[in-house]
Design a protein around this motif. Structure first.
Motif, PDB file in Angstrom:
ATOM      1  N   PHE A 183       0.858  -1.178   0.000  1.00  0.00           N
ATOM      2  CA  PHE A 183       0.000   0.000   0.000  1.00  0.00           C
ATOM      3  C   PHE A 183       0.897   1.233   0.000  1.00  0.00           C
ATOM      4  O   PHE A 183       1.832   1.301   0.790  1.00  0.00           O
ATOM      5  CB  PHE A 183      -0.847   0.067   1.274  1.00  0.00           C
ATOM      6  CG  PHE A 183      -2.187  -0.586   1.184  1.00  0.00           C
ATOM      7  CD1 PHE A 183      -3.096  -0.187   0.215  1.00  0.00           C
ATOM      8  CD2 PHE A 183      -2.552  -1.578   2.079  1.00  0.00           C
ATOM      9  CE1 PHE A 183      -4.345  -0.782   0.133  1.00  0.00           C
ATOM     10  CE2 PHE A 183      -3.800  -2.182   2.004  1.00  0.00           C
ATOM     11  CZ  PHE A 183      -4.692  -1.772   1.025  1.00  0.00           C
ATOM     12  N   GLY A 184       0.600   2.180  -0.872  1.00  0.00           N
ATOM     13  CA  GLY A 184       1.360   3.425  -0.852  1.00  0.00           C
ATOM     14  C   GLY A 184       0.456   4.564  -0.448  1.00  0.00           C
ATOM     15  O   GLY A 184      -0.759   4.498  -0.627  1.00  0.00           O
ATOM     16  N   GLY A 185       1.035   5.619   0.106  1.00  0.00           N
ATOM     17  CA  GLY A 185       0.226   6.777   0.482  1.00  0.00           C
ATOM     18  C   GLY A 185       0.997   8.075   0.324  1.00  0.00           C
ATOM     19  O   GLY A 185       2.194   8.121   0.607  1.00  0.00           O
ATOM     20  N   LEU A 186       0.307   9.106  -0.170  1.00  0.00           N
ATOM     21  CA  LEU A 186       0.945  10.415  -0.285  1.00  0.00           C
ATOM     22  C   LEU A 186       0.708  11.186   1.000  1.00  0.00           C
ATOM     23  O   LEU A 186      -0.434  11.296   1.457  1.00  0.00           O
ATOM     24  CB  LEU A 186       0.333  11.194  -1.454  1.00  0.00           C
ATOM     25  CG  LEU A 186       0.810  10.809  -2.844  1.00  0.00           C
ATOM     26  CD1 LEU A 186      -0.071  11.462  -3.894  1.00  0.00           C
ATOM     27  CD2 LEU A 186       2.262  11.208  -3.054  1.00  0.00           C
TER      28      LEU A 186
ATOM     29  N   ASP B 248       4.830  20.294  -0.806  1.00  0.00           N
ATOM     30  CA  ASP B 248       4.995  19.109  -1.618  1.00  0.00           C
ATOM     31  C   ASP B 248       4.360  17.905  -0.959  1.00  0.00           C
ATOM     32  O   ASP B 248       3.779  18.000   0.107  1.00  0.00           O
ATOM     33  CB  ASP B 248       6.485  18.866  -1.844  1.00  0.00           C
ATOM     34  CG  ASP B 248       7.109  20.042  -2.565  1.00  0.00           C
ATOM     35  OD1 ASP B 248       6.673  20.333  -3.684  1.00  0.00           O
ATOM     36  OD2 ASP B 248       8.006  20.676  -1.986  1.00  0.00           O
ATOM     37  N   ARG B 249       4.498  16.790  -1.624  1.00  0.00           N
ATOM     38  CA  ARG B 249       3.976  15.559  -1.083  1.00  0.00           C
ATOM     39  C   ARG B 249       5.048  14.491  -1.145  1.00  0.00           C
ATOM     40  O   ARG B 249       5.882  14.489  -2.046  1.00  0.00           O
ATOM     41  CB  ARG B 249       2.727  15.137  -1.856  1.00  0.00           C
ATOM     42  CG  ARG B 249       1.558  16.056  -1.536  1.00  0.00           C
ATOM     43  CD  ARG B 249       0.357  15.736  -2.368  1.00  0.00           C
ATOM     44  NE  ARG B 249       0.602  15.974  -3.786  1.00  0.00           N
ATOM     45  CZ  ARG B 249      -0.244  15.624  -4.737  1.00  0.00           C
ATOM     46  NH1 ARG B 249      -1.375  15.028  -4.420  1.00  0.00           N
ATOM     47  NH2 ARG B 249       0.024  15.887  -5.989  1.00  0.00           N
TER      48      ARG B 249
ATOM     49  N   GLU C 189       9.032   4.652  -7.026  1.00  0.00           N
ATOM     50  CA  GLU C 189       9.682   5.620  -7.911  1.00  0.00           C
ATOM     51  C   GLU C 189       8.841   5.823  -9.172  1.00  0.00           C
ATOM     52  O   GLU C 189       8.626   6.954  -9.620  1.00  0.00           O
ATOM     53  CB  GLU C 189      11.086   5.110  -8.259  1.00  0.00           C
ATOM     54  CG  GLU C 189      12.027   6.178  -8.743  1.00  0.00           C
ATOM     55  CD  GLU C 189      12.184   6.173 -10.251  1.00  0.00           C
ATOM     56  OE1 GLU C 189      12.909   7.050 -10.751  1.00  0.00           O
ATOM     57  OE2 GLU C 189      11.599   5.298 -10.938  1.00  0.00           O
ATOM     58  N   VAL C 190       8.354   4.737  -9.748  1.00  0.00           N
ATOM     59  CA  VAL C 190       7.517   4.831 -10.952  1.00  0.00           C
ATOM     60  C   VAL C 190       6.227   5.585 -10.634  1.00  0.00           C
ATOM     61  O   VAL C 190       5.805   6.483 -11.369  1.00  0.00           O
ATOM     62  CB  VAL C 190       7.183   3.420 -11.507  1.00  0.00           C
ATOM     63  CG1 VAL C 190       6.147   3.505 -12.621  1.00  0.00           C
ATOM     64  CG2 VAL C 190       8.450   2.733 -11.987  1.00  0.00           C
ATOM     65  N   TYR C 191       5.614   5.252  -9.504  1.00  0.00           N
ATOM     66  CA  TYR C 191       4.348   5.883  -9.136  1.00  0.00           C
ATOM     67  C   TYR C 191       4.508   7.393  -9.012  1.00  0.00           C
ATOM     68  O   TYR C 191       3.694   8.172  -9.510  1.00  0.00           O
ATOM     69  CB  TYR C 191       3.819   5.288  -7.828  1.00  0.00           C
ATOM     70  CG  TYR C 191       2.429   5.756  -7.504  1.00  0.00           C
ATOM     71  CD1 TYR C 191       1.327   5.161  -8.109  1.00  0.00           C
ATOM     72  CD2 TYR C 191       2.218   6.812  -6.629  1.00  0.00           C
ATOM     73  CE1 TYR C 191       0.043   5.604  -7.850  1.00  0.00           C
ATOM     74  CE2 TYR C 191       0.939   7.261  -6.366  1.00  0.00           C
ATOM     75  CZ  TYR C 191      -0.144   6.662  -6.980  1.00  0.00           C
ATOM     76  OH  TYR C 191      -1.409   7.109  -6.726  1.00  0.00           O
ATOM     77  N   VAL C 192       5.581   7.810  -8.343  1.00  0.00           N
ATOM     78  CA  VAL C 192       5.800   9.241  -8.128  1.00  0.00           C
ATOM     79  C   VAL C 192       6.146   9.941  -9.440  1.00  0.00           C
ATOM     80  O   VAL C 192       5.707  11.073  -9.681  1.00  0.00           O
ATOM     81  CB  VAL C 192       6.891   9.449  -7.055  1.00  0.00           C
ATOM     82  CG1 VAL C 192       7.433  10.860  -7.076  1.00  0.00           C
ATOM     83  CG2 VAL C 192       6.309   9.134  -5.684  1.00  0.00           C
ATOM     84  N   ARG C 193       6.886   9.260 -10.292  1.00  0.00           N
ATOM     85  CA  ARG C 193       7.197   9.846 -11.606  1.00  0.00           C
ATOM     86  C   ARG C 193       5.895  10.123 -12.360  1.00  0.00           C
ATOM     87  O   ARG C 193       5.696  11.196 -12.916  1.00  0.00           O
ATOM     88  CB  ARG C 193       8.082   8.896 -12.408  1.00  0.00           C
ATOM     89  CG  ARG C 193       9.529   9.393 -12.481  1.00  0.00           C
ATOM     90  CD  ARG C 193      10.294   8.682 -13.574  1.00  0.00           C
ATOM     91  NE  ARG C 193      10.606   7.298 -13.265  1.00  0.00           N
ATOM     92  CZ  ARG C 193      10.452   6.285 -14.104  1.00  0.00           C
ATOM     93  NH1 ARG C 193       9.967   6.509 -15.321  1.00  0.00           N
ATOM     94  NH2 ARG C 193      10.763   5.071 -13.747  1.00  0.00           N
ATOM     95  N   LEU C 194       4.979   9.129 -12.354  1.00  0.00           N
ATOM     96  CA  LEU C 194       3.719   9.277 -13.096  1.00  0.00           C
ATOM     97  C   LEU C 194       2.754  10.227 -12.404  1.00  0.00           C
ATOM     98  O   LEU C 194       2.104  11.051 -13.035  1.00  0.00           O
ATOM     99  CB  LEU C 194       3.036   7.918 -13.258  1.00  0.00           C
ATOM    100  CG  LEU C 194       3.818   6.833 -13.989  1.00  0.00           C
ATOM    101  CD1 LEU C 194       2.957   5.592 -14.143  1.00  0.00           C
ATOM    102  CD2 LEU C 194       4.300   7.323 -15.358  1.00  0.00           C
ATOM    103  N   CYS C 195       2.658  10.096 -11.078  1.00  0.00           N
ATOM    104  CA  CYS C 195       1.612  10.789 -10.337  1.00  0.00           C
ATOM    105  C   CYS C 195       1.982  12.240 -10.063  1.00  0.00           C
ATOM    106  O   CYS C 195       1.150  13.132 -10.180  1.00  0.00           O
ATOM    107  CB  CYS C 195       1.359  10.043  -9.033  1.00  0.00           C
ATOM    108  SG  CYS C 195       0.066  10.730  -8.031  1.00  0.00           S
ATOM    109  N   LEU C 196       3.252  12.482  -9.700  1.00  0.00           N
ATOM    110  CA  LEU C 196       3.668  13.850  -9.378  1.00  0.00           C
ATOM    111  C   LEU C 196       4.473  14.488 -10.504  1.00  0.00           C
ATOM    112  O   LEU C 196       4.835  15.660 -10.430  1.00  0.00           O
ATOM    113  CB  LEU C 196       4.474  13.882  -8.075  1.00  0.00           C
ATOM    114  CG  LEU C 196       3.803  13.291  -6.827  1.00  0.00           C
ATOM    115  CD1 LEU C 196       4.695  13.451  -5.607  1.00  0.00           C
ATOM    116  CD2 LEU C 196       2.445  13.954  -6.568  1.00  0.00           C
ATOM    117  N   GLY C 197       4.783  13.699 -11.534  1.00  0.00           N
ATOM    118  CA  GLY C 197       5.502  14.261 -12.676  1.00  0.00           C
ATOM    119  C   GLY C 197       6.945  14.627 -12.386  1.00  0.00           C
ATOM    120  O   GLY C 197       7.531  15.472 -13.065  1.00  0.00           O
ATOM    121  N   LEU C 198       7.549  13.995 -11.385  1.00  0.00           N
ATOM    122  CA  LEU C 198       8.962  14.275 -11.092  1.00  0.00           C
ATOM    123  C   LEU C 198       9.855  13.455 -12.022  1.00  0.00           C
ATOM    124  O   LEU C 198       9.561  12.302 -12.309  1.00  0.00           O
ATOM    125  CB  LEU C 198       9.284  13.918  -9.641  1.00  0.00           C
ATOM    126  CG  LEU C 198       8.540  14.707  -8.562  1.00  0.00           C
ATOM    127  CD1 LEU C 198       8.939  14.206  -7.178  1.00  0.00           C
ATOM    128  CD2 LEU C 198       8.841  16.199  -8.696  1.00  0.00           C
TER     129      LEU C 198
END
Lengths: 355, 355
Positions: free
Chosen positions: A130-133, A139-140, A165-174
């Motif tokens: 489970f991941g959570g922001l 920032d988040r 890492e993939v999730y944050v790249r897609l979700c936050l656009g980093l």
């Protein structure tokens, strides 16, 4: 029964209308608001109940009938047996390709178990997470695992790092999110055996790994992805929630004791409200189930319409961006890199061996 | 060299004057303030340095000379070799009975290791623990372990529970403190294997065991003693600190953005200050090292005079109340109870066996 045209199919979101403390109305309202923002939504639940709720809310959305529902406190073993539950039917829609993602504010344990049962693990992943922001200043920070695995091996932590890492790249656009391990000290030597081993392994990956960080450093935004076992992740999240509520409670009480402060506080209300919104975990969307072979977002059981809307928009984005394939690509890349490193090490060893 | 008369001996506190980010002056000032409140203090450190500090601070206290000092970032292995360090000499005073307790704001890792080396474990305890008081509303909650043991067995957690219960009884004057295990859910089935086993064992003790609690419930004051491994304890403490600072930072920023709020906020300053003081971990004294055969209190490295004063008063109380003996008594009591339970179970088994 819903019929979806081909173009819409990929990004249709199956929303479990029966899951959550305020289901069905708040869930239905949230789904309708997401639809208003362009999402393709199908509501899953008892069609009579959902239709009545749609009428109360004043919205019109397609319904996929599910005769049964999982209770909020129902044990996982019993939830798994309900093949007609709204949760199960929503995940079946994802599994069959009729929907691109599922969203539920239901029982987290049941969501993880049924998602795992219906979707299975994606290749290369041994344990889901489970991941959570969580909010950190403007920032988040994405934390995983926040509850699926009380105990983990080093290899699980490394997989969590890749998925996060993939999730944050897609979700936050980093572009190149900083990845850290949650530990009880920033030195590489700190932490449990799993953490020390994962630290060593992560240093060898292509991830932007910044080492170990402590609980307070999460809020200093020293990393974009914080990797931990589900036990520590739960402690982190619950402690942050508890502390935030405690401080606002203390402030409120101190202010109410003092007549001057009470008058002054009305002028501060907008500031308080903005801070409250900033630290409101609900605003920041749901918790994705990562590692399963499909997109599933779990909102907090206490989710109101706004939180559901955020989760649906998040699910829609993850389905559109092909989260699962991207995680697969990242895993293949790291595997390839490891192979290359081994090959180089072997070649070097052959050349440098004395005979 | 100090000579202490018999009456004072039992409650003399050896203060490591060289440990901490603001040593020696803030430590010396804090020790002098504690002396002003009736504590018998001996300062341990390089006598020239300590004498110069006493002059600056304008105080006069006995000095025990120690030629050496442990650095704040010095590895444990090297700290253990410094037999002339102020930390080591302070603990030698406790070990020989010349002092009733030691206080240091130095390197935590070194404090734990040297305390263990000099004092040894008290009988019945397998692993020492760091404990810490954290604010929860108007009350305080004692959490242990907050950093000594990243991984523990169930039996360690049970021992921590016994030690924590005694500490809270003596320190906060509670009659029957509620003891809880930190877990990722309140059900008995939640947590790691060690936690589930400890839960089962704690239910059999005479402790007022209230089961598992989550991070947020710590701040709802659902227990007086929260037992955990040192890794989770560190996550809990650091996350609470980080969240508190983050929220005050956000409030400050929001207020400074708004001219009306900025004006109003001056009227709220006393309320803010009171809240800040309430959540200030320093106000709540140092972290006791529990399980070693003597009283040792570790203050935060960033401790200023006030925190040192609190820690000295706390150490003085623990020495006076004979903390170590009381823990020993509690362990014997629980052992006796377990023996009785086993005897009853055996007798019952004999009577109820079929042959």
């Amino acid at each position: 029964v819903v019929s979806l045209d081909g173009a819409a199919r990929a990004t249709t979101i199956a929303v479990d209308a029966m899951g959550g403390d305020f289901a069905p109305d708040e869930v239905v309202k949230g789904a309708a608001q997401a639809a208003g923002r362009g999402a393709h939504v199908v509501l899953v639940g008892d069609s009579d109940v959902v239709r009545a709720s749609l009428e109360r809310v004043g919205a019109d959305l397609p319904i996929a009938h599910a005769p049964d529902a999982v209770g909020m406190d129902e044990p996982v073993s019993s939830a798994l047996r309900r093949s007609g539950s709204s949760l199960r039917v929503a995940l079946d829609l994802v599994s069959s390709g009729a929907a691109g993602a599922a969203v539920s504010a239901g029982n987290s344990g049941a969501i993880m178990a049924v998602a795992l049962h219906v979707l299975g693990l994606q290749p290369g992943i041994d344990r889901p997470a489970f991941g959570g922001l969580i909010p950190a200043g403007d920032d988040r920070v994405f934390v995983l695992d926040i509850g699926a695995n009380p105990a983990v091996k080093a290899s699980n932590l490394v997989q969590f790092a890749v998925m996060g890492e993939v999730y944050v790249r897609l979700c936050l656009g980093l572009d190149s999110p900083r990845v850290a391990l949650l530990s009880n000290g920033s030195e590489d030597s700190k932490g449990t055996k799993s953490i020390r081993e994962a630290n060593e392994q992560l240093r060898k990956t292509d991830l932007n790994f910044v080492g170990n960080i402590e609980g307070n450093e999460v809020f200093d935004h020293k990393a974009d992805v914080v990797v931990c076992d589900g036990f520590s992740g739960n402690v982190l999240l619950k402690t942050a929630e508890g502390t935030a509520m405690e401080i606002l409670r203390l402030l409120k009480r101190e202010i109410s004791r003092d007549i001057v402060a009470r008058v002054a506080s009305t002028a501060l209300m907008p500031s308080f409200q903005r801070v409250k919104r900033q630290i409101d975990f609900e605003e920041h969307g749901g918790a994705p189930v990562l590692g399963v072979d499909g997109v599933m977002i779990n909102c907090h059981g206490r989710s109101r319409a706004r939180a559901v809307t955020n989760a649906v928009m998040q699910a829609e984005q993850m389905a559109r961006e092909r989260l699962v394939e991207r995680i697969g690509d990242a895993l293949h890349h790291e595997e390839g890199e490891a192979r290359t490193r081994r090959r180089i090490a072997r070649a070097f060893h052959l050349r440098s061996s004395p005979t």
